[in-house]
Motif scaffolding. Structure first.
Motif, PDB file in Angstrom:
ATOM      1  N   PRO A 161       0.794  -1.230   0.000  1.00 56.46           N
ATOM      2  CA  PRO A 161       0.000   0.000   0.000  1.00 56.46           C
ATOM      3  C   PRO A 161       0.826   1.279   0.000  1.00 56.46           C
ATOM      4  N   LEU A 162       2.115   1.192   0.301  1.00 56.75           N
ATOM      5  CA  LEU A 162       2.938   2.396   0.415  1.00 56.75           C
ATOM      6  C   LEU A 162       3.847   2.612  -0.788  1.00 56.75           C
ATOM      7  N   SER A 163       3.769   1.739  -1.778  1.00 58.92           N
ATOM      8  CA  SER A 163       4.753   1.762  -2.868  1.00 58.92           C
ATOM      9  C   SER A 163       4.641   3.009  -3.743  1.00 58.92           C
ATOM     10  N   ASN A 164       3.463   3.658  -3.779  1.00 58.12           N
ATOM     11  CA  ASN A 164       3.294   4.841  -4.627  1.00 58.12           C
ATOM     12  C   ASN A 164       3.554   6.155  -3.891  1.00 58.12           C
ATOM     13  N   LEU A 165       3.982   6.079  -2.636  1.00 54.90           N
ATOM     14  CA  LEU A 165       4.238   7.280  -1.843  1.00 54.90           C
ATOM     15  C   LEU A 165       5.717   7.622  -1.850  1.00 54.90           C
ATOM     16  N   ASP A 166       6.030   8.903  -1.634  1.00 56.11           N
ATOM     17  CA  ASP A 166       7.444   9.275  -1.531  1.00 56.11           C
ATOM     18  C   ASP A 166       8.002   8.802  -0.192  1.00 56.11           C
ATOM     19  N   ALA A 167       9.317   8.900  -0.052  1.00 57.23           N
ATOM     20  CA  ALA A 167       9.995   8.301   1.107  1.00 57.23           C
ATOM     21  C   ALA A 167       9.470   8.845   2.428  1.00 57.23           C
ATOM     22  N   ARG A 168       9.236  10.166   2.500  1.00 55.00           N
ATOM     23  CA  ARG A 168       8.774  10.761   3.759  1.00 55.00           C
ATOM     24  C   ARG A 168       7.382  10.254   4.121  1.00 55.00           C
ATOM     25  N   LEU A 169       6.485  10.211   3.134  1.00 60.37           N
ATOM     26  CA  LEU A 169       5.130   9.737   3.399  1.00 60.37           C
ATOM     27  C   LEU A 169       5.107   8.253   3.730  1.00 60.37           C
ATOM     28  N   ARG A 170       5.992   7.490   3.112  1.00 55.90           N
ATOM     29  CA  ARG A 170       6.046   6.051   3.432  1.00 55.90           C
ATOM     30  C   ARG A 170       6.351   5.852   4.897  1.00 55.90           C
ATOM     31  N   LEU A 171       7.333   6.590   5.406  1.00 57.05           N
ATOM     32  CA  LEU A 171       7.693   6.469   6.815  1.00 57.05           C
ATOM     33  C   LEU A 171       6.518   6.865   7.708  1.00 57.05           C
ATOM     34  N   GLN A 172       5.822   7.927   7.331  1.00 55.04           N
ATOM     35  CA  GLN A 172       4.690   8.405   8.117  1.00 55.04           C
ATOM     36  C   GLN A 172       3.561   7.383   8.121  1.00 55.04           C
ATOM     37  N   MET A 173       3.265   6.807   6.948  1.00 52.02           N
ATOM     38  CA  MET A 173       2.163   5.853   6.856  1.00 52.02           C
ATOM     39  C   MET A 173       2.494   4.523   7.524  1.00 52.02           C
ATOM     40  N   ARG A 174       3.752   4.125   7.532  1.00 52.10           N
ATOM     41  CA  ARG A 174       4.138   2.932   8.301  1.00 52.10           C
ATOM     42  C   ARG A 174       3.679   3.080   9.741  1.00 52.10           C
TER      43      ARG A 174
END
Length: 334
Positions: A161-174
């Motif tokens: 689910p996080l593959s389309n997000l940039d690095a900062r947003l991926r960390l936040q969504m984790r």
């Protein structure tokens, strides 16, 4: 406690290709389980079979103790979040979140309550009237998550689910997904190819290769005690060699010590002479490559992470002893 789902001897064959090979897997209730592995390992196919989008070639799937092998997706009471979010552009955020509830004929007042609760949980309670195109990628991801949560699924399935997000947003969504899972006690199955993501989010990691499970355990156990070379390499180990007992073993770069070539080793420590071939400065540490001959007489390349302020002088051509404390040595099968 009975598992939330159980896959027994499940296979999926496409022509001559076996995507999943007689897989046995229990999904523990109330836990976040990660299906992890390289592309083509079978993790997404496994998730799709659990969701009901793909029927297994053979084997049995149980959900909540019931045989669900032949059930269509809408009869499984599972929530699904895809890579693409799959939001309806003509519906508002609130209508998207309530879509599954409407299909289930949940009454209006109860539907509105659950939509509001799900949106508040993902921090979007103030955006219920917006259209998806007015939202950022991270906000759209949260809407998709809220939609899946709103139906109160037995299991929440997340396909990269996080593959389309940039690095900062991926960390936040984790962090957000983990918070929601722990807050609600949801059973979650997450597919990812990112070992850092799996380590940070999982209660249970399932590492797959060629349709089979290579190791299933807690993140700490998989990271610190990989069972074989494939698992070790996937988890970032780079040093592979034979010990004096001629057993296969590995050690992480940060646990490989480079000492003066005549330095004495601690009792029980493993070590062999090596020659430095490359030194690269990385800020807090030096990445040092060296060649050595292991206890079986084979040439091996070693990688060590040495603190930049350690005072150790290392340069190409230097003769050193590669030392490994017994506690840091990880034996490998095969």
């Amino acid at each position: 406690m009975n598992p939330a789902a159980r896959l027994s001897e499940v296979s999926q064959v496409f022509g001559d290709f076996t995507a999943v090979d007689r897989l046995d897997l229990d999904i523990e209730a109330g836990k976040l389980t990660t299906l992890l592995g390289p592309s083509g390992c079978g993790k997404t196919t496994t998730l799709r079979m659990l969701a009901g989008y793909t029927r297994p070639t053979s084997g049995r799937i149980e959900i909540g103790g019931r045989d669900a092998t032949a059930l269509p997706p809408e009869k499984r009471n599972l929530g699904m979040v895809f890579q693409s979010y799959a939001l309806f552009p003509h519906l508002s955020v609130g209508e998207n979140v309530g879509y599954g509830l409407k299909l289930r004929k949940v009454a209006g007042p109860e539907r509105r309550r659950r939509v509001a609760e799900a949106l508040d949980m993902v921090g979007l309670g103030h955006l219920g009237d917006r259209k998806p195109k007015a939202l950022s990628g991270g906000q759209q991801q949260r809407v998709a998550l809220a939609r899946a949560i709103a139906i109160q699924p037995e299991i929440l399935l997340l396909d990269e689910p996080l593959s389309n997000l940039d690095a900062r947003l991926r960390l936040q969504m984790r962090s957000e997904i983990r918070r929601i899972q722990q807050q609600t006690g949801l059973t979650v199955v997450l597919v990812t190819h990112d070992q850092e993501e799996a380590l940070e989010m999982s209660d249970v990691m399932v590492l797959m290769r060629s349709g089979k499970i290579m190791q299933k355990d807690t993140p700490q156990e998989v990271f610190e005690r990989p069972t074989d070379r494939f698992v070790a390499e996937f988890m970032g180990y780079e040093n592979f060699f034979a010990t004096r007992e001629h057993a296969s073993a590995t050690v992480r770069p940060e646990n490989l010590r480079l000492l003066g070539h005549e330095a004495a080793l601690d009792d029980g420590a493993h070590g062999f002479p090596a020659v430095v071939t490359q030194v690269a400065y990385r800020g807090v540490d030096l990445m040092v490559r060296a060649t050595a001959t292991d206890a079986a007489g084979d040439d091996v390349e070693l990688v060590a992470a040495v603190r930049a302020d350690s005072g150790t002088r290392l340069e190409p051509g230097a003769r050193v002893t590669a030392g490994i404390r017994t506690a840091d040595l990880v034996p490998l099968a095969g």
